[in-house]
Design a protein around this motif. Sequence first.
Motif, PDB file in Angstrom:
ATOM      1  N   LEU A   1       0.734  -1.076  -0.084  1.00 22.21           N
ATOM      2  CA  LEU A   1       0.117   0.088  -0.044  1.00 22.21           C
ATOM      3  C   LEU A   1       0.745   1.369  -0.035  1.00 22.21           C
ATOM      4  CD1 LEU A   1      -2.936   0.837   0.374  1.00 22.21           C
ATOM      5  CD2 LEU A   1      -2.431   0.989   2.734  1.00 22.21           C
ATOM      6  N   ILE A   2       0.629   2.291  -0.707  1.00 17.97           N
ATOM      7  CA  ILE A   2       1.292   3.751  -0.845  1.00 17.97           C
ATOM      8  C   ILE A   2       0.429   4.574  -0.037  1.00 17.97           C
ATOM      9  CG2 ILE A   2       1.851   5.354  -2.225  1.00 17.97           C
ATOM     10  CD1 ILE A   2       2.394   3.518  -4.536  1.00 17.97           C
ATOM     11  N   VAL A   3      -0.908   4.969  -0.343  1.00 16.40           N
ATOM     12  CA  VAL A   3      -1.701   5.721   0.542  1.00 16.40           C
ATOM     13  C   VAL A   3      -3.209   5.311   0.365  1.00 16.40           C
ATOM     14  CG1 VAL A   3      -2.057   7.327  -1.360  1.00 16.40           C
ATOM     15  CG2 VAL A   3      -2.151   8.071   0.943  1.00 16.40           C
ATOM     16  N   TYR A   4      -3.952   5.563   1.438  1.00 13.63           N
ATOM     17  CA  TYR A   4      -5.387   5.682   1.607  1.00 13.63           C
ATOM     18  C   TYR A   4      -6.069   6.944   2.013  1.00 13.63           C
ATOM     19  CZ  TYR A   4      -5.673   3.944   6.211  1.00 13.63           C
ATOM     20  OH  TYR A   4      -5.661   4.056   7.573  1.00 13.63           O
ATOM     21  N   THR A   5      -7.275   6.905   1.340  1.00  9.36           N
ATOM     22  CA  THR A   5      -8.164   8.199   1.720  1.00  9.36           C
ATOM     23  C   THR A   5      -9.367   7.763   2.263  1.00  9.36           C
ATOM     24  OG1 THR A   5      -9.176   8.452  -0.306  1.00  9.36           O
ATOM     25  CG2 THR A   5      -7.066   9.331   0.094  1.00  9.36           C
ATOM     26  N   GLU A   6      -9.977   8.558   3.165  1.00  7.22           N
ATOM     27  CA  GLU A   6     -11.280   8.364   3.905  1.00  7.22           C
ATOM     28  C   GLU A   6     -11.878   9.547   3.981  1.00  7.22           C
ATOM     29  OE1 GLU A   6     -10.712   6.784   7.555  1.00  7.22           O
ATOM     30  OE2 GLU A   6     -10.064   4.693   6.946  1.00  7.22           O
TER      31      GLU A   6
ATOM     32  N   GLY B   1       5.885   9.412   3.816  1.00  6.26           N
ATOM     33  CA  GLY B   1       5.198   8.292   4.433  1.00  6.26           C
ATOM     34  C   GLY B   1       5.087   7.005   4.047  1.00  6.26           C
ATOM     35  N   ALA B   2       4.679   7.059   2.531  1.00  5.63           N
ATOM     36  CA  ALA B   2       4.659   5.453   2.172  1.00  5.63           C
ATOM     37  C   ALA B   2       6.042   4.806   2.105  1.00  5.63           C
ATOM     38  CB  ALA B   2       4.173   5.509   0.486  1.00  5.63           C
ATOM     39  N   LEU B   3       7.184   5.513   1.669  1.00 10.05           N
ATOM     40  CA  LEU B   3       8.602   4.958   1.802  1.00 10.05           C
ATOM     41  C   LEU B   3       8.931   4.554   2.994  1.00 10.05           C
ATOM     42  CD1 LEU B   3      10.100   7.005  -1.008  1.00 10.05           C
ATOM     43  CD2 LEU B   3       9.189   4.788  -1.383  1.00 10.05           C
ATOM     44  N   GLN B   4       8.620   5.280   4.181  1.00 11.21           N
ATOM     45  CA  GLN B   4       8.776   5.187   5.459  1.00 11.21           C
ATOM     46  C   GLN B   4       8.128   4.154   6.114  1.00 11.21           C
ATOM     47  OE1 GLN B   4       7.557   7.941   8.373  1.00 11.21           O
ATOM     48  NE2 GLN B   4       9.831   8.472   8.912  1.00 11.21           N
ATOM     49  N   ASP B   5       6.930   3.774   5.906  1.00 10.28           N
ATOM     50  CA  ASP B   5       6.169   2.723   6.554  1.00 10.28           C
ATOM     51  C   ASP B   5       6.627   1.639   5.719  1.00 10.28           C
ATOM     52  OD1 ASP B   5       4.897   4.432   8.103  1.00 10.28           O
ATOM     53  OD2 ASP B   5       2.850   4.232   7.229  1.00 10.28           O
ATOM     54  N   GLN B   6       7.059   1.338   4.594  1.00  9.05           N
ATOM     55  CA  GLN B   6       7.444   0.198   3.952  1.00  9.05           C
ATOM     56  C   GLN B   6       8.864  -0.093   3.951  1.00  9.05           C
ATOM     57  OE1 GLN B   6       5.671  -1.784   1.599  1.00  9.05           O
ATOM     58  NE2 GLN B   6       4.348  -0.704   0.293  1.00  9.05           N
ATOM     59  N   ARG B   7       9.546   0.878   4.980  1.00  5.30           N
ATOM     60  CA  ARG B   7      10.897   0.485   5.340  1.00  5.30           C
ATOM     61  C   ARG B   7      11.812   0.460   4.030  1.00  5.30           C
ATOM     62  NH1 ARG B   7       6.753   0.164   8.739  1.00  5.30           N
ATOM     63  NH2 ARG B   7       7.445  -0.488  10.810  1.00  5.30           N
ATOM     64  N   ARG B   8      11.420   1.287   3.252  1.00  5.28           N
ATOM     65  CA  ARG B   8      12.273   1.331   1.816  1.00  5.28           C
ATOM     66  C   ARG B   8      13.332   2.463   1.790  1.00  5.28           C
ATOM     67  NH1 ARG B   8      15.073   1.839  -1.564  1.00  5.28           N
ATOM     68  NH2 ARG B   8      14.947   1.544  -3.749  1.00  5.28           N
ATOM     69  N   GLY B   9      13.446   3.292   2.728  1.00  2.00           N
ATOM     70  CA  GLY B   9      14.505   4.237   2.778  1.00  2.00           C
ATOM     71  C   GLY B   9      14.332   5.070   4.021  1.00  2.00           C
TER      72      GLY B   9
ATOM     73  N   THR C   1      -1.313   7.181   5.562  1.00  2.00           N
ATOM     74  CA  THR C   1       0.024   6.329   5.400  1.00  2.00           C
ATOM     75  C   THR C   1      -0.444   4.739   5.364  1.00  2.00           C
ATOM     76  OG1 THR C   1       1.025   6.086   7.630  1.00  2.00           O
ATOM     77  CG2 THR C   1       1.337   8.204   6.331  1.00  2.00           C
ATOM     78  N   PRO C   2       0.424   4.099   4.706  1.00  8.79           N
ATOM     79  CA  PRO C   2       0.095   2.394   5.016  1.00  8.79           C
ATOM     80  C   PRO C   2      -0.052   1.910   6.089  1.00  8.79           C
ATOM     81  CG  PRO C   2       1.923   3.068   3.288  1.00  8.79           C
ATOM     82  CD  PRO C   2       1.676   4.220   3.967  1.00  8.79           C
TER      83      PRO C   2
END
Length: 436
Positions: free
Chosen positions: A267-272, A312-320, A354-355
């Motif tokens: 997941l990259i992002v979701y909205t509500e 936020g996406a790259l941080q939560d996915q532990r990508r960078g 964020t994810p």
Amino acid sequence: MPQRPAALSTVMHRLVSVLLPAALLAVAPLPVVAQGAPADQDDELPVAEIQAFAEVFERIKRAYVKEVEDKDLLRNAMRGMLSELDPHSSYLDSEDFESLRESTQGEFGGVGIEVGIEEGQLTVVTPIDDTPASRAGLLTRDRILRIDDTPTDRLSLQEAVNLMRGDPGTEIRLTILRQGESAPLEVSLTREVIRTQSVKSELLEPGYGYLRVSQFQTRTGEQVGNALRRLERDGPLDGLVLDLRNNPGGVLQAAVDVADAFLDSGLIVYTEGRLPDSAMRFSAGRETAATEVPLVILINGGSASAAEIVAGALQDQRRGVVMGTQSFGKGSVQQIMPLGNGEGLKLTTALYFTPDGRSIQAQGIEPDVEVIRGRLQVAEGSGLNVRESDLEGHLSAPDAQRARSKVSQRLREDYQLGEALNLLKALEVLSQRRGG
């Protein structure tokens, strides 16, 4: 009940005839209330408030110091109605609506120069490559004295920009004063479709790339892919800095595309939001431009909205590793809603998450490594620091590693970027040791 003045009754009749159909349109799509159930109070027109509005309208029309057009009063009322909701909802007149379209699409009709005000005079900051301005030979620091027949000394920057923009194919004359020239020059240009670049890239050192995203436009994802391919022409990257500092955001899909360039799943992002179609989820695809390269993401207090989605996406996915200072905290979604008169609304309809389910709104993204802004001072070698390689006739190593280039000028002026590069080098050292 006291009788209303005839003028007020006329105004109320006009306003209700306008507001009632609009209110009915807003209510019509809601679920039908079961027979016999009490009507939802939210569906009823606030008659008392409409009466008060009509009375204020009438008093302004009758007593204000100068005459005001009905359309101006109503447009101002709509502006106020939206501006009181939150800082990001607004009414867009035709000029604002077109300006927003141009900024998100990254293209407009013009001559291709970035301008600013210097010492009170409209000045060329830089001509954009391969545009009418660059082909005509306009130079940085050229002073623009006139645009067609309009002197620029009394124009605001936005007024000057508006005059230079126009339909592709139309002519424009600029009168410029250039340093070293004794008399002004007149340049005739033909406007073209100008496409701005939201992505810049360079090698900081051999093997270490720098990718700057200044805002998120419709073509930003494509530009990031092209930049990554250019950086890898001389070989695979040992590390990459993704610079999102002072990036105000932009198009949601562009943020998803940029994050997707570094992720191959998840997941990259979701909205509500309140409406069913405001609940959306965006995930990474398998085709990814750079899944393995070590990554440091730079953010600061000017990183907002779409920039925070990517970080936020790259941080939560532990990508960078996210480095810098806390981001702005704009985690709300605005939809652009065109109106029939060529104008529009920008209305907040949802929130970003964020994810891992963190809300960005009023929270922002906390960096993994906090580094405040500063200046990296590179010590120049003195005559006392002599190395073997400085000696005349020294022997070269049999397996010489690829030569280091001069330190990038960008590194000399940017402490945060220097620290990001140092971290990438440390990660590369650890990776090599583990591999050994």
